[in-house]
Design a protein around this motif. Structure first.
Motif, PDB file in Angstrom:
ATOM      1  N   GLY A 157       0.721  -1.246   0.071  1.00 57.44           N
ATOM      2  CA  GLY A 157       0.029  -0.187   0.058  1.00 57.44           C
ATOM      3  C   GLY A 157       0.806   1.213  -0.041  1.00 57.44           C
ATOM      4  O   GLY A 157       0.095   2.247  -0.194  1.00 57.44           O
ATOM      5  N   THR A 158       2.003   1.019   0.164  1.00 53.77           N
ATOM      6  CA  THR A 158       2.914   2.353   0.278  1.00 53.77           C
ATOM      7  C   THR A 158       3.636   2.348  -1.133  1.00 53.77           C
ATOM      8  O   THR A 158       4.274   1.340  -1.816  1.00 53.77           O
ATOM      9  CB  THR A 158       4.174   1.918   1.136  1.00 53.77           C
ATOM     10  N   GLU A 159       3.699   3.870  -1.563  1.00 55.29           N
ATOM     11  CA  GLU A 159       4.172   4.077  -3.011  1.00 55.29           C
ATOM     12  C   GLU A 159       5.254   5.212  -2.830  1.00 55.29           C
ATOM     13  O   GLU A 159       4.927   6.067  -1.996  1.00 55.29           O
ATOM     14  CB  GLU A 159       3.265   4.503  -4.086  1.00 55.29           C
ATOM     15  N   VAL A 160       6.178   4.939  -3.459  1.00 55.02           N
ATOM     16  CA  VAL A 160       7.422   6.024  -3.229  1.00 55.02           C
ATOM     17  C   VAL A 160       7.776   6.380  -4.651  1.00 55.02           C
ATOM     18  O   VAL A 160       8.054   5.685  -5.549  1.00 55.02           O
ATOM     19  CB  VAL A 160       8.798   5.371  -2.567  1.00 55.02           C
ATOM     20  N   VAL A 161       7.613   7.798  -4.859  1.00 55.46           N
ATOM     21  CA  VAL A 161       8.087   8.198  -6.100  1.00 55.46           C
ATOM     22  C   VAL A 161       9.417   8.538  -6.425  1.00 55.46           C
ATOM     23  O   VAL A 161      10.174   9.240  -5.582  1.00 55.46           O
ATOM     24  CB  VAL A 161       7.390   9.750  -6.274  1.00 55.46           C
TER      25      VAL A 161
ATOM     26  N   SER B 191       4.458  -7.294   4.132  1.00 55.79           N
ATOM     27  CA  SER B 191       3.199  -7.095   4.643  1.00 55.79           C
ATOM     28  C   SER B 191       3.302  -5.844   6.011  1.00 55.79           C
ATOM     29  O   SER B 191       4.170  -5.604   6.222  1.00 55.79           O
ATOM     30  CB  SER B 191       3.267  -8.246   5.603  1.00 55.79           C
ATOM     31  N   LEU B 192       1.978  -5.342   6.070  1.00 54.32           N
ATOM     32  CA  LEU B 192       1.596  -4.240   6.885  1.00 54.32           C
ATOM     33  C   LEU B 192       1.965  -4.538   8.347  1.00 54.32           C
ATOM     34  O   LEU B 192       1.823  -5.820   8.740  1.00 54.32           O
ATOM     35  CB  LEU B 192       0.410  -3.934   6.801  1.00 54.32           C
ATOM     36  N   PRO B 193       2.462  -3.691   9.170  1.00 52.65           N
ATOM     37  CA  PRO B 193       2.804  -3.679  10.436  1.00 52.65           C
ATOM     38  C   PRO B 193       1.643  -3.945  11.234  1.00 52.65           C
ATOM     39  O   PRO B 193       0.719  -3.347  10.891  1.00 52.65           O
ATOM     40  CB  PRO B 193       3.751  -2.466  10.563  1.00 52.65           C
ATOM     41  N   THR B 194       1.690  -4.862  12.416  1.00 54.14           N
ATOM     42  CA  THR B 194       0.755  -4.998  13.216  1.00 54.14           C
ATOM     43  C   THR B 194       0.563  -3.832  14.820  1.00 54.14           C
ATOM     44  O   THR B 194      -0.241  -3.853  15.459  1.00 54.14           O
ATOM     45  CB  THR B 194       0.878  -6.408  13.907  1.00 54.14           C
ATOM     46  N   SER B 195       1.795  -3.013  14.778  1.00 53.13           N
ATOM     47  CA  SER B 195       1.946  -2.295  15.813  1.00 53.13           C
ATOM     48  C   SER B 195       2.774  -1.105  15.402  1.00 53.13           C
ATOM     49  O   SER B 195       3.499  -1.189  14.666  1.00 53.13           O
ATOM     50  CB  SER B 195       2.427  -3.035  17.273  1.00 53.13           C
TER      51      SER B 195
ATOM     52  N   SER C  93      -9.767   9.158  14.974  1.00 57.17           N
ATOM     53  CA  SER C  93      -9.949   7.702  14.563  1.00 57.17           C
ATOM     54  C   SER C  93      -8.783   6.855  14.989  1.00 57.17           C
ATOM     55  O   SER C  93      -8.975   5.932  15.070  1.00 57.17           O
ATOM     56  CB  SER C  93      -9.947   7.814  13.209  1.00 57.17           C
ATOM     57  N   VAL C  94      -7.608   7.521  15.652  1.00 59.05           N
ATOM     58  CA  VAL C  94      -6.512   6.778  16.033  1.00 59.05           C
ATOM     59  C   VAL C  94      -5.951   7.139  17.482  1.00 59.05           C
ATOM     60  O   VAL C  94      -5.168   6.821  18.150  1.00 59.05           O
ATOM     61  CB  VAL C  94      -5.086   6.998  15.223  1.00 59.05           C
TER      62      VAL C  94
ATOM     63  N   TYR D 268       3.342   9.155  17.531  1.00 56.20           N
ATOM     64  CA  TYR D 268       2.584   7.993  17.955  1.00 56.20           C
ATOM     65  C   TYR D 268       1.351   7.718  17.258  1.00 56.20           C
ATOM     66  O   TYR D 268       1.156   6.776  16.529  1.00 56.20           O
ATOM     67  CB  TYR D 268       2.517   7.777  19.484  1.00 56.20           C
ATOM     68  N   ARG D 269       0.484   8.749  17.026  1.00 54.81           N
ATOM     69  CA  ARG D 269      -0.648   8.556  16.501  1.00 54.81           C
ATOM     70  C   ARG D 269      -0.405   8.421  14.902  1.00 54.81           C
ATOM     71  O   ARG D 269      -1.186   7.908  14.145  1.00 54.81           O
ATOM     72  CB  ARG D 269      -1.500   9.924  16.470  1.00 54.81           C
ATOM     73  N   ALA D 270       0.527   9.196  14.341  1.00 52.00           N
ATOM     74  CA  ALA D 270       0.997   8.892  12.887  1.00 52.00           C
ATOM     75  C   ALA D 270       1.424   7.360  12.722  1.00 52.00           C
ATOM     76  O   ALA D 270       1.161   6.876  11.539  1.00 52.00           O
ATOM     77  CB  ALA D 270       2.041   9.779  12.643  1.00 52.00           C
ATOM     78  N   LYS D 271       2.285   6.780  13.668  1.00 56.92           N
ATOM     79  CA  LYS D 271       2.633   5.494  13.304  1.00 56.92           C
ATOM     80  C   LYS D 271       1.503   4.619  13.303  1.00 56.92           C
ATOM     81  O   LYS D 271       1.292   3.637  12.528  1.00 56.92           O
ATOM     82  CB  LYS D 271       3.625   4.979  14.444  1.00 56.92           C
ATOM     83  N   LYS D 272       0.388   4.930  14.197  1.00 58.58           N
ATOM     84  CA  LYS D 272      -0.835   4.031  14.336  1.00 58.58           C
ATOM     85  C   LYS D 272      -1.692   4.101  12.933  1.00 58.58           C
ATOM     86  O   LYS D 272      -2.087   2.924  12.481  1.00 58.58           O
ATOM     87  CB  LYS D 272      -1.768   4.457  15.553  1.00 58.58           C
ATOM     88  N   LEU D 273      -1.507   5.221  12.592  1.00 55.04           N
ATOM     89  CA  LEU D 273      -2.361   5.601  11.173  1.00 55.04           C
ATOM     90  C   LEU D 273      -1.545   4.854  10.083  1.00 55.04           C
ATOM     91  O   LEU D 273      -2.087   4.290   9.098  1.00 55.04           O
ATOM     92  CB  LEU D 273      -2.284   6.932  10.811  1.00 55.04           C
ATOM     93  N   TYR D 274      -0.432   4.809  10.281  1.00 56.67           N
ATOM     94  CA  TYR D 274       0.344   4.047   8.977  1.00 56.67           C
ATOM     95  C   TYR D 274       0.242   2.491   9.238  1.00 56.67           C
ATOM     96  O   TYR D 274       0.205   1.817   8.013  1.00 56.67           O
ATOM     97  CB  TYR D 274       2.011   4.347   9.186  1.00 56.67           C
ATOM     98  N   VAL D 275       0.074   1.925  10.356  1.00 49.38           N
ATOM     99  CA  VAL D 275      -0.004   0.532  10.294  1.00 49.38           C
ATOM    100  C   VAL D 275      -1.616   0.444   9.814  1.00 49.38           C
ATOM    101  O   VAL D 275      -1.721  -0.677   9.288  1.00 49.38           O
ATOM    102  CB  VAL D 275      -0.276   0.076  11.904  1.00 49.38           C
ATOM    103  N   LEU D 276      -2.437   1.165  10.033  1.00 46.85           N
ATOM    104  CA  LEU D 276      -3.849   1.024   9.449  1.00 46.85           C
ATOM    105  C   LEU D 276      -3.897   1.168   7.923  1.00 46.85           C
ATOM    106  O   LEU D 276      -4.644   0.477   7.077  1.00 46.85           O
ATOM    107  CB  LEU D 276      -4.799   1.963  10.207  1.00 46.85           C
TER     108      LEU D 276
END
Length: 450
Positions: free
Chosen positions: A312-316, A363-367, A410-411, A427-435
């Motif tokens: 789900g991650t794209e890097v230009v 695979s996406l992270p779980t935490s 939402s996070v 911290y909230r940004a990392k949780k959003l990245y996991v989702l």
């Protein structure tokens, strides 16, 4: 006279004068009867003439044979017998002659009766002749006049003839006629163009005729262009004009109405077409202009898979760049109304540059701890220049990572993101990245992997 005189000079009555006196003996000698009829002497002299005595020729009534003793009566009887024998022969000779004369007289009458005086005119050249022909066909055949399917004979072939009749023959001639734009070949027995127009039923008043009307038509024919006079209505510049013309083209007809076609001007029907009677022609005033536009050319995107990036991650990897082309359009205006531009030419000024993008497959992270190794400071620098209290001009997004209030809550966040500490915001940004991966940061998410 002696008998030798008869042999030399013929019958005695041809040499002696006629008289009734008997001959006398010379020198008072005793009379001796020496007379012999001529036919007796001839028979005696020329016995080879036949057993029948030859009759002497008939004498004139005033002449008589000499009358010796006992000879005159005999001569008279002989003459009567001769006349009786000649009469039937003369009658037999006269009968055939009379019959011949009667036949010739009757034949002459029939000859005169069958002879006819006829005036024959062949292609305009008259002559008077005598003929025994019974009808027009026999007359033409006798005179060697041949007629074809396109020729005219008056009176018609087969018509009986009488003396004093007139017979006319007119030869057909081909005319390659172009009448009001339509071409065809016709046959005519007319001798002039004027006569041919009347014979063909062409309305010549006001018409254009390519050849002088008085010109004679040769036996091989001619080409003839005729344009009759027609009525046209011309609509131009908001006005209607009605004209009568024998023009060959619509353009000529419009110009005859006092209307000039300029530049790109044209008509509602092709200007070179033939104008028809009752036709309405509209003049279209046309202007044309050109416009040059510079239009962008979109760049393409090339994506490659990268296992080091979360799914789900794209890097230009390289940003794309739009190209540019120069396009020329033609604008057309008809009677003041603009039509749709027409593309005339296109030229590429510079080509576009393709954008290169890496797409994660990890695979996406779980935490949040699983994403601690990402470059969060680079993301914060891109989103808010590293300021925890940053707020966008609209007031919707705030903090290091530019959360909107709804996403922040939402996070697990409370209040506004710009009011929280930098650590909580990370911290909230990392949780959003996991989702959701880096998709919440479409422009700066690629910095996490730098």
């Amino acid at each position: 006279m002696s008998s030798s005189q008869y042999e030399t000079y013929g019958p005695a009555y041809e040499n002696d004068p006629p008289n009734d006196q008997p001959y006398a003996a010379e020198d008072s000698q005793e009379y001796v009867d020496t007379y012999r009829p001529a036919y007796e002497m001839r028979y005696e002299t020329h016995p080879e003439a036949g057993t029948e005595p030859q009759l002497p020729r008939q004498l004139p009534p005033t002449l008589e044979l000499p009358r010796p003793f006992g000879g005159r009566a005999e001569a008279r009887r002989e003459a009567q017998r001769r006349k009786a024998a000649e009469r039937p022969q003369a009658v037999r000779r006269l009968v055939p002659r009379a019959l011949v004369v009667a036949f010739l007289a009757g034949g002459t009458t029939a000859f005169v009766a069958d002879d006819k005086a006829i005036e024959l005119t062949v292609d305009g050249k008259p002559r008077t002749l005598h003929t025994f022909a019974d009808d027009v066909s026999e007359l033409l055949a006798a005179e060697g006049v041949e007629v074809g399917a396109h020729d005219l004979v008056a009176p018609a072939p087969g018509t009986p003839l009488t003396s004093g009749d007139e017979v006319a023959v007119r030869y057909g001639r081909p005319v390659h006629l172009t009448l009001d734009g339509r071409r065809r070949t016709v046959w005519t027995t007319a001798r002039t163009v004027e006569e041919a127009l009347r014979q063909l039923g062409v309305r010549a008043e006001g018409a254009y005729v390519s050849t002088p009307r008085s010109r004679r038509i040769a036996p091989e024919g001619l080409s003839l262009d005729v344009r009759t006079e027609r009525t046209l209505t011309v609509m131009s510049d908001g006005r209607a004009r009605t004209v009568r013309t024998n023009a060959a083209t619509v353009r000529e007809a419009v110009e005859s109405a006092g209307i000039t076609l300029r530049g790109q001007d044209t008509t509602s029907v092709p200007p070179g077409s033939f104008p028809r009677d009752g036709q309405t022609v509209t003049v279209m005033r046309i202007t044309r202009t050109k416009e040059v536009r510079e239009e962008p050319i979109a760049f393409g995107v090339l994506r490659t898979l990268d296992a080091s990036l979360f799914r789900g991650t794209e890097v230009v990897e390289r940003a794309g760049q739009a190209g540019m082309r120069r396009v020329t359009y033609a604008h057309r205006t008809v009677n003041g109304v603009h039509s749709r531009p027409r593309r005339l030419d296109s030229e590429v000024v510079h080509e576009p540059r393709t954008q290169l993008v890496k797409t994660g497959t990890r695979s996406l992270p779980t935490s949040p701890a699983d994403v601690d190794d990402l470059n969060w400071s680079a993301l914060a620098a891109c989103e808010s220049s590293g300021r925890p209290d940053a707020v966008d001009p609209s007031g919707t997004y705030g903090g290091l990572y530019q959360f909107d209030t709804r996403t922040w809550q939402s996070v697990g966040g409370s209040g506004r993101p710009q009011d929280a500490s930098a650590a909580e915001q990370t911290y909230r940004a990392k949780k959003l990245y996991v989702l959701r991966g880096s998709s919440p940061w479409p422009h700066c998410g690629g910095r996490l992997h730098t």
